[in-house]
Design a protein around this motif. Sequence first.
Motif, PDB file in Angstrom:
ATOM      1  N   ASP A  47       0.859  -1.183   0.000  1.00  0.00           N
ATOM      2  CA  ASP A  47       0.000   0.000   0.000  1.00  0.00           C
ATOM      3  C   ASP A  47       0.894   1.230   0.000  1.00  0.00           C
ATOM      4  O   ASP A  47       1.441   1.614   1.036  1.00  0.00           O
ATOM      5  CB  ASP A  47      -0.911  -0.008   1.230  1.00  0.00           C
ATOM      6  CG  ASP A  47      -1.963   1.091   1.175  1.00  0.00           C
ATOM      7  OD1 ASP A  47      -1.771   2.059   0.405  1.00  0.00           O
ATOM      8  OD2 ASP A  47      -2.956   1.006   1.909  1.00  0.00           O
ATOM      9  N   GLU A  48       1.046   1.852  -1.163  1.00  0.00           N
ATOM     10  CA  GLU A  48       1.963   2.980  -1.296  1.00  0.00           C
ATOM     11  C   GLU A  48       1.472   4.230  -0.585  1.00  0.00           C
ATOM     12  O   GLU A  48       2.214   5.197  -0.439  1.00  0.00           O
ATOM     13  CB  GLU A  48       2.204   3.280  -2.776  1.00  0.00           C
ATOM     14  CG  GLU A  48       2.890   2.139  -3.528  1.00  0.00           C
ATOM     15  CD  GLU A  48       3.143   2.471  -4.984  1.00  0.00           C
ATOM     16  OE1 GLU A  48       2.723   3.569  -5.407  1.00  0.00           O
ATOM     17  OE2 GLU A  48       3.757   1.642  -5.684  1.00  0.00           O
ATOM     18  N   SER A  49       0.220   4.225  -0.125  1.00  0.00           N
ATOM     19  CA  SER A  49      -0.327   5.406   0.546  1.00  0.00           C
ATOM     20  C   SER A  49      -0.024   5.421   2.043  1.00  0.00           C
ATOM     21  O   SER A  49      -0.324   6.402   2.722  1.00  0.00           O
ATOM     22  CB  SER A  49      -1.845   5.471   0.338  1.00  0.00           C
ATOM     23  OG  SER A  49      -2.489   4.385   1.009  1.00  0.00           O
ATOM     24  N   LYS A  50       0.569   4.328   2.569  1.00  0.00           N
ATOM     25  CA  LYS A  50       0.801   4.216   4.013  1.00  0.00           C
ATOM     26  C   LYS A  50       2.268   3.900   4.291  1.00  0.00           C
ATOM     27  O   LYS A  50       2.953   3.291   3.477  1.00  0.00           O
ATOM     28  CB  LYS A  50      -0.090   3.119   4.603  1.00  0.00           C
ATOM     29  CG  LYS A  50      -1.576   3.352   4.389  1.00  0.00           C
ATOM     30  CD  LYS A  50      -2.397   2.124   4.750  1.00  0.00           C
ATOM     31  CE  LYS A  50      -2.375   1.816   6.219  1.00  0.00           C
ATOM     32  NZ  LYS A  50      -3.248   0.680   6.544  1.00  0.00           N
ATOM     33  N   PHE A  51       2.741   4.309   5.469  1.00  0.00           N
ATOM     34  CA  PHE A  51       4.097   3.989   5.902  1.00  0.00           C
ATOM     35  C   PHE A  51       4.143   2.625   6.603  1.00  0.00           C
ATOM     36  O   PHE A  51       5.175   1.960   6.620  1.00  0.00           O
ATOM     37  CB  PHE A  51       4.624   5.067   6.841  1.00  0.00           C
ATOM     38  CG  PHE A  51       4.909   6.373   6.154  1.00  0.00           C
ATOM     39  CD1 PHE A  51       5.987   6.500   5.291  1.00  0.00           C
ATOM     40  CD2 PHE A  51       4.086   7.466   6.348  1.00  0.00           C
ATOM     41  CE1 PHE A  51       6.250   7.704   4.646  1.00  0.00           C
ATOM     42  CE2 PHE A  51       4.339   8.672   5.719  1.00  0.00           C
ATOM     43  CZ  PHE A  51       5.421   8.788   4.860  1.00  0.00           C
ATOM     44  N   GLY A  53       1.250  -0.656   8.542  1.00  0.00           N
ATOM     45  CA  GLY A  53      -0.130  -1.098   8.665  1.00  0.00           C
ATOM     46  C   GLY A  53      -0.653  -1.802   7.430  1.00  0.00           C
ATOM     47  O   GLY A  53      -1.853  -1.751   7.141  1.00  0.00           O
ATOM     48  N   TYR A  54       0.209  -2.501   6.730  1.00  0.00           N
ATOM     49  CA  TYR A  54      -0.221  -3.208   5.524  1.00  0.00           C
ATOM     50  C   TYR A  54       0.723  -4.381   5.267  1.00  0.00           C
ATOM     51  O   TYR A  54       1.775  -4.521   5.906  1.00  0.00           O
ATOM     52  CB  TYR A  54      -0.250  -2.277   4.309  1.00  0.00           C
ATOM     53  CG  TYR A  54       1.096  -1.716   3.920  1.00  0.00           C
ATOM     54  CD1 TYR A  54       1.912  -2.363   2.997  1.00  0.00           C
ATOM     55  CD2 TYR A  54       1.566  -0.523   4.477  1.00  0.00           C
ATOM     56  CE1 TYR A  54       3.149  -1.859   2.635  1.00  0.00           C
ATOM     57  CE2 TYR A  54       2.802   0.005   4.124  1.00  0.00           C
ATOM     58  CZ  TYR A  54       3.588  -0.670   3.205  1.00  0.00           C
ATOM     59  OH  TYR A  54       4.803  -0.168   2.858  1.00  0.00           O
ATOM     60  N   ASP A 180      -3.739  -6.699   8.530  1.00  0.00           N
ATOM     61  CA  ASP A 180      -3.586  -5.248   8.362  1.00  0.00           C
ATOM     62  C   ASP A 180      -3.826  -4.526   9.683  1.00  0.00           C
ATOM     63  O   ASP A 180      -3.110  -3.576  10.032  1.00  0.00           O
ATOM     64  CB  ASP A 180      -4.563  -4.728   7.310  1.00  0.00           C
ATOM     65  CG  ASP A 180      -4.134  -5.049   5.888  1.00  0.00           C
ATOM     66  OD1 ASP A 180      -2.987  -5.497   5.694  1.00  0.00           O
ATOM     67  OD2 ASP A 180      -4.953  -4.856   4.968  1.00  0.00           O
ATOM     68  N   GLU A 184      -1.169  -2.278  11.672  1.00  0.00           N
ATOM     69  CA  GLU A 184      -1.501  -0.890  12.006  1.00  0.00           C
ATOM     70  C   GLU A 184      -1.278  -0.627  13.493  1.00  0.00           C
ATOM     71  O   GLU A 184      -0.702   0.389  13.887  1.00  0.00           O
ATOM     72  CB  GLU A 184      -2.958  -0.612  11.628  1.00  0.00           C
ATOM     73  CG  GLU A 184      -3.404   0.812  11.851  1.00  0.00           C
ATOM     74  CD  GLU A 184      -2.924   1.757  10.760  1.00  0.00           C
ATOM     75  OE1 GLU A 184      -2.670   2.937  11.082  1.00  0.00           O
ATOM     76  OE2 GLU A 184      -2.800   1.322   9.607  1.00  0.00           O
ATOM     77  N   VAL A 189       5.095  -3.592   9.036  1.00  0.00           N
ATOM     78  CA  VAL A 189       4.714  -4.075   7.717  1.00  0.00           C
ATOM     79  C   VAL A 189       4.951  -5.582   7.728  1.00  0.00           C
ATOM     80  O   VAL A 189       5.939  -6.054   8.291  1.00  0.00           O
ATOM     81  CB  VAL A 189       5.563  -3.410   6.619  1.00  0.00           C
ATOM     82  CG1 VAL A 189       5.301  -4.056   5.262  1.00  0.00           C
ATOM     83  CG2 VAL A 189       5.284  -1.913   6.563  1.00  0.00           C
TER      84      VAL A 189
END
Length: 220
Positions: A47-51, A53-54, A180, A184, A189
Amino acid sequence: MNKTQQMPKGLSRQIKAKVEFYNYSALADTFYSNTILKSAVIDRQGDESKFFGYGISQKAVITLIDLNRELDAAAYDSFKVYFDGGSGYVSAYPFFTQLEVEYYESSRSLTITGYDAITAAEEHLYEEIGIYQTNMETLVERIAMLLELNGYDIEENDRFWHYFESINLEGKETLREVLDDIAEYTGTVYFIDYQNKLHFKLLDNQSIQEQISKTDYFRT
């Protein structure tokens, strides 16, 4: 994920590959890049939108030369990919399962696509593991068992010792969604590592292992 050997940086480079195919955990066949293994491509998606939590899921696409349609891909249920950059064959990848096979008459080649266990986690529900409101290490252990993994690895993180009461689950969530949530909550990760273990990794931008510039990579 795991540093296995130095990346070759010379102007003249050769990277060899091999793929081991398995049937019920027993090695069935091994194909090399100097025989019928035409290509091996690994794709990793997060998930490229998060640092954090994925999860990072992995897919491998293998192409084998099969001039006379002699290969019996139905005999395989998983495979593992190895590369050799000059220091011997090593693998930084998990076992790939859920095999999809397609034969191309025009090139006389067989393409086999496999996925890691994170993809399988999307097909199972939290209620299947049969436990609720437990500590996260027990939960991760049960998830790893259901996904038929070789256990799990958790980098030192005190939050894994707390109970799962801070996250509200009803049972109909997929195991991917549960993983996830865990990532989070713990600031990690997760991925399936080369030992086929479920691995939760804390963010670390302080220990750079390799500097790669534009002169080090190219497209052929």
